[in-house]
Design an enzyme around this catalytic site. Sequence first.
Site, mmCIF file in Angstrom:
data_model
loop_
_atom_site.group_PDB
_atom_site.id
_atom_site.type_symbol
_atom_site.label_atom_id
_atom_site.label_comp_id
_atom_site.label_asym_id
_atom_site.label_seq_id
_atom_site.Cartn_x
_atom_site.Cartn_y
_atom_site.Cartn_z
ATOM 1 N N GLN A 46 7.761 -39.692 -9.879
ATOM 2 C CA GLN A 46 8.475 -40.663 -10.717
ATOM 3 C C GLN A 46 9.413 -41.552 -9.909
ATOM 4 O O GLN A 46 9.821 -42.607 -10.377
ATOM 5 C CB GLN A 46 9.262 -39.942 -11.822
ATOM 6 C CG GLN A 46 8.362 -39.304 -12.860
ATOM 7 C CD GLN A 46 9.179 -38.622 -13.940
ATOM 8 O OE1 GLN A 46 9.628 -37.499 -13.769
ATOM 9 N NE2 GLN A 46 9.393 -39.299 -15.053
ATOM 10 N N CYS B 18 9.562 -39.232 -22.158
ATOM 11 C CA CYS B 18 9.474 -39.176 -20.696
ATOM 12 C C CYS B 18 10.230 -40.361 -20.118
ATOM 13 O O CYS B 18 10.151 -41.469 -20.660
ATOM 14 C CB CYS B 18 8.006 -39.230 -20.279
ATOM 15 S SG CYS B 18 7.761 -39.252 -18.497
ATOM 16 N N LEU B 19 10.939 -40.128 -19.032
ATOM 17 C CA LEU B 19 11.700 -41.217 -18.402
ATOM 18 C C LEU B 19 10.771 -42.322 -17.898
ATOM 19 O O LEU B 19 11.201 -43.443 -17.691
ATOM 20 C CB LEU B 19 12.541 -40.676 -17.245
ATOM 21 C CG LEU B 19 13.655 -39.693 -17.640
ATOM 22 C CD1 LEU B 19 14.289 -39.086 -16.402
ATOM 23 C CD2 LEU B 19 14.703 -40.381 -18.500
ATOM 24 N N HIS C 141 5.732 -30.092 -18.451
ATOM 25 C CA HIS C 141 5.745 -31.565 -18.419
ATOM 26 C C HIS C 141 5.908 -32.066 -16.972
ATOM 27 O O HIS C 141 5.188 -32.970 -16.538
ATOM 28 C CB HIS C 141 6.886 -32.063 -19.325
ATOM 29 C CG HIS C 141 7.063 -33.541 -19.371
ATOM 30 N ND1 HIS C 141 6.881 -34.288 -20.521
ATOM 31 C CD2 HIS C 141 7.425 -34.433 -18.418
ATOM 32 C CE1 HIS C 141 7.127 -35.561 -20.251
ATOM 33 N NE2 HIS C 141 7.463 -35.684 -18.993
ATOM 34 N N HIS D 160 3.291 -34.033 -14.227
ATOM 35 C CA HIS D 160 3.542 -35.238 -13.421
ATOM 36 C C HIS D 160 2.948 -35.077 -12.015
ATOM 37 O O HIS D 160 2.421 -36.034 -11.446
ATOM 38 C CB HIS D 160 5.053 -35.492 -13.276
ATOM 39 C CG HIS D 160 5.656 -36.284 -14.405
ATOM 40 N ND1 HIS D 160 5.247 -37.559 -14.718
ATOM 41 C CD2 HIS D 160 6.657 -35.991 -15.267
ATOM 42 C CE1 HIS D 160 5.969 -38.005 -15.744
ATOM 43 N NE2 HIS D 160 6.831 -37.079 -16.105
HETATM 44 NI NI NI Z 1 8.213 -37.197 -17.694
#
Ligand code: NI
Length: 178
Positions: free
Chosen positions: A50, A92-93, A134, A138
């Site tokens: 991310q 989710c960010l 989660h 990713h």
């Molecule tokens: Ni996420």
Amino acid sequence: MIRRILRYPEPLLKKVATAVPQIDGALVGTIDDMVETMYAAPGVGLAAPQIGLSQRVIVLDVDHENKGTHLLKIVNPVIAEREGEIVWEEGCLSVRDYVAEVTRSARVLVRGYTPDQQEIAIEGTGLLAVALQHEIDHLDGKLFLDRISRLKRDLYRRRLKKMERDGREPPARRESLI
Ligand code: NI
């Protein structure tokens, strides 16, 4: 340092991250950046892809009221055991302006390493179980959008395109994002 969080449909978020062969000072610094970025967002968890690093590292803290007391930094996490089923509304960010119910295992046991190279085993239920799964998703190039129906996903894609076309940025939300 707070890093920029990549957002769907950024291609790197779809890539399978590589295992960390060796934990060095640079990686430890990056993990600290991940923690800072997670708290600033604020989010319950963050995975290295991310912030643009395709390596198997996650950080989590499901208890922001007692910041730091339940902070987890896991290198090369692997789900060793899973059991039961839980449905949780996830955000989710890396996914703007969208939450959806996702079915996950109700309890997981995750093994991995701390930044100082100790083996750890984390057992999670409830939000922690959801967040662990989660974040590990990713690392496998998966978003919670990949775990909802195609119909819902297409509707969201359309809404996102319209949002971009209108040049509208949704307001920040208050619910916990993973
Ligand atoms: Ni996420």
